[in-house]
Each structure stands twice: as structure tokens, then as C-alpha cells.
Design a protein around this motif. Structure first.
Motif, PDB file in Angstrom:
ATOM      1  N   THR A  20       0.863  -1.173   0.000  1.00  0.00           N
ATOM      2  CA  THR A  20       0.000   0.000   0.000  1.00  0.00           C
ATOM      3  C   THR A  20       0.909   1.236   0.000  1.00  0.00           C
ATOM      4  N   ALA A  21       0.314   2.392   0.137  1.00  0.00           N
ATOM      5  CA  ALA A  21       1.112   3.623   0.212  1.00  0.00           C
ATOM      6  C   ALA A  21       0.456   4.545   1.230  1.00  0.00           C
ATOM      7  N   GLU A  22       1.266   5.385   1.825  1.00  0.00           N
ATOM      8  CA  GLU A  22       0.741   6.355   2.802  1.00  0.00           C
ATOM      9  C   GLU A  22       1.343   7.727   2.516  1.00  0.00           C
ATOM     10  N   THR A  23       0.554   8.750   2.810  1.00  0.00           N
ATOM     11  CA  THR A  23       1.040  10.126   2.708  1.00  0.00           C
ATOM     12  C   THR A  23       1.176  10.673   4.123  1.00  0.00           C
ATOM     13  N   LEU A  24       2.348  11.194   4.421  1.00  0.00           N
ATOM     14  CA  LEU A  24       2.628  11.711   5.765  1.00  0.00           C
ATOM     15  C   LEU A  24       3.270  13.091   5.665  1.00  0.00           C
ATOM     16  N   PRO A  25       3.189  13.879   6.751  1.00  0.00           N
ATOM     17  CA  PRO A  25       3.893  15.167   6.763  1.00  0.00           C
ATOM     18  C   PRO A  25       5.410  14.960   6.758  1.00  0.00           C
ATOM     19  N   GLU A  26       6.129  15.926   6.207  1.00  0.00           N
ATOM     20  CA  GLU A  26       7.597  15.873   6.237  1.00  0.00           C
ATOM     21  C   GLU A  26       8.055  15.715   7.685  1.00  0.00           C
ATOM     22  N   GLY A  27       9.117  14.928   7.872  1.00  0.00           N
ATOM     23  CA  GLY A  27       9.656  14.744   9.217  1.00  0.00           C
ATOM     24  C   GLY A  27       8.995  13.612   9.990  1.00  0.00           C
ATOM     25  N   SER A  28       8.050  12.947   9.355  1.00  0.00           N
ATOM     26  CA  SER A  28       7.371  11.844  10.054  1.00  0.00           C
ATOM     27  C   SER A  28       8.319  10.668  10.268  1.00  0.00           C
ATOM     28  N   THR A  29       8.061   9.948  11.338  1.00  0.00           N
ATOM     29  CA  THR A  29       8.900   8.796  11.690  1.00  0.00           C
ATOM     30  C   THR A  29       8.168   7.492  11.358  1.00  0.00           C
ATOM     31  N   ILE A  30       8.901   6.405  11.510  1.00  0.00           N
ATOM     32  CA  ILE A  30       8.275   5.091  11.340  1.00  0.00           C
ATOM     33  C   ILE A  30       7.139   4.929  12.347  1.00  0.00           C
ATOM     34  N   ASN A  31       7.326   5.447  13.537  1.00  0.00           N
ATOM     35  CA  ASN A  31       6.264   5.345  14.548  1.00  0.00           C
ATOM     36  C   ASN A  31       4.983   6.046  14.072  1.00  0.00           C
ATOM     37  N   ASP A  32       5.141   7.200  13.433  1.00  0.00           N
ATOM     38  CA  ASP A  32       3.978   7.914  12.884  1.00  0.00           C
ATOM     39  C   ASP A  32       3.304   7.071  11.805  1.00  0.00           C
TER      40      ASP A  32
END
Lengths: 81, 139
Positions: A20-32
Motif C-alpha cells: 500500500t502507500a501512505e502520505t505523511l507530513p515531512e519529518g514523520s517517523t516510522i512510529n507515525d
């Protein structure tokens, strides 16, 4: 920032997909990323303490800061041999 | 240290692998290990095991382990074969050969490699029972 996510072993059955794929804010971690994935695939939640995570072909910890386009893989403890 | 890594679905032909050994005159120990699929898995009779791998990472992680072996022991070579896909009971799924000057180093390196493989190399197994069940194993 968009990252691809790959599942291996019985994680494919828990999520119903191999990737799958996810969109995250810049600076996001694996935990996020994990939090997002568990919200989408609640069955992953029960496995989170034993889940192994790789970025590319290297293991990474939960605090690893993700970068655009990286390939993240989630899987259960390995069992070769 | 020479290294040869083979990860595929082909049956492991031990009789063909052993004569391919290459060993210089300074080496005194060749240790082989063969891992074979057992007929019982957690008290349940099985027909075989389906092996799955994250191939690109498998190659990388094995090479990291070989790098570490090279630092720890004066080995001449390592050959490792891991079969993927369906492997029936009594058939080998893993074959390892270590060539070293002495047996102590060869045995230690062989054991270490297999222990570490089971810790970091992304290969998984799904035992298939007589009834064809493939239960999800919670870790």
C-alpha cells in the motif's frame, strides 16, 4: 511525503494486501507511519511489539525519520532454516 | 573469504554440492549442515513447509552476516543454499558449508551463521498440516 509500504508473511493476511502507500507530513517517523497503518489495518495493532521494520533492505527503529519515496517493509519475526 | 549464496525454489541436491567443495592446502576443516523439514510442527503433523522471502533484503542481510564472519574467523569460504517455496517433510530446506583452518572455527562459524540467519534474514515459513491448514502464527 509519500512512502510505499510492503507486507510479508502473514501480515499480508492481516492487512488483506501485499503493499500500500501512505502520505505523511515531512519529518514523520516510522512510529507515525505505524499509527496510520494500525488505524487502517487494526489487526496489525496486536502485532506491533513484535513487528520488524525495514526501510529498503536495512532494519530501522521506530524513531527513524522517513524520506519521500522510501520503501518500508513490515513483517513478523523471521523463521528461516 | 569466498562466499556463495543460493536462494531459490530448486530442490537442494546435497550429493552434487559436496563434490563442488574447493579447499586450499592450508585448510583442515570442512563443516556441512543440512536443515531438513520435520514431520511435526508444534505437536502437529505436517506435510511440508511453504517458505517465503523478501529476496532483495535476504541477499543484503546474508552478505552483512558474511562480512561479520570474515571479521570473527579466518574462514576460507562459506556456501549457503536456502530453498524457498514448497518443501516436503524429510527434504532439506537449508545447506551450509564452512571451510576453515581448524574444526573449532568451522563449527563456531557455522552455528553462528545459522543462529543469526534465524534472527535477521527475512525468510518465513508456513507449515501445512495433513488437512491443508495453514494457521496464522502469532509471534
Amino acid at each position: 511525503m509519500r512512502v510505499s509500504v510492503h507486507f510479508y508473511s502473514y501480515f499480508k493476511e492481516l492487512t488483506g494486501c501485499a503493499e500500500t502507500a501512505e502520505t505523511l507530513p515531512e519529518g514523520s517517523t516510522i512510529n507515525d507511519l505505524l499509527k496510520l497503518l494500525i488505524a487502517r489495518f487494526p489487526k496489525l495493532g496486536a502485532m506491533q511489539n513484535s513487528t520488524l521494520i525495514a526501510v529498503g533492505v536495512e532494519y530501522q527503529g521506530r524513531s527513524y525519520v522517513l524520506k519521500e519515496g522510501e520503501e518500508v517493509s513490515l513483517f513478523p519475526p523471521v523463521q528461516g532454516g | 573469504m569466498k562466499r556463495q549464496l543460493t536462494i531459490n525454489t530448486d530442490p537442494i541436491d546435497e550429493a552434487a554440492l559436496v563434490p563442488q567443495r574447493v579447499m586450499s592446502s592450508g585448510m583442515g576443516a570442512a563443516v556441512y549442515f543440512t536443515g531438513v523439514v520435520r514431520g511435526m510442527e508444534e505437536s502437529e503433523e505436517i506435510q511440508g513447509i511453504e517458505y517465503e522471502a523478501f529476496q532483495k533484503m535476504v541477499d543484503h542481510q546474508f552478505n552483512l552476516l558474511f562480512d561479520e564472519m570474515e571479521k570473527r574467523w579466518p574462514l576460507e569460504s562459506v556456501r549457503l543454499v536456502h530453498r524457498l517455496g514448497w518443501v516436503k517433510v524429510n527434504e532439506p530446506s537449508l545447506w551450509v558449508e564452512i571451510i576453515a583452518p581448524h574444526r573449532g572455527e568451522a563449527f563456531a562459524a557455522c552455528r553462528w551463521l545459522i543462529d543469526e540467519m534465524k534472527r535477521v534474514v527475512p525468510i518465513w515459513k508456513k507449515p501445512v498440516s495433513e488437512e491443508g491448514n495453514t494457521p496464522i502464527k502469532e509471534a
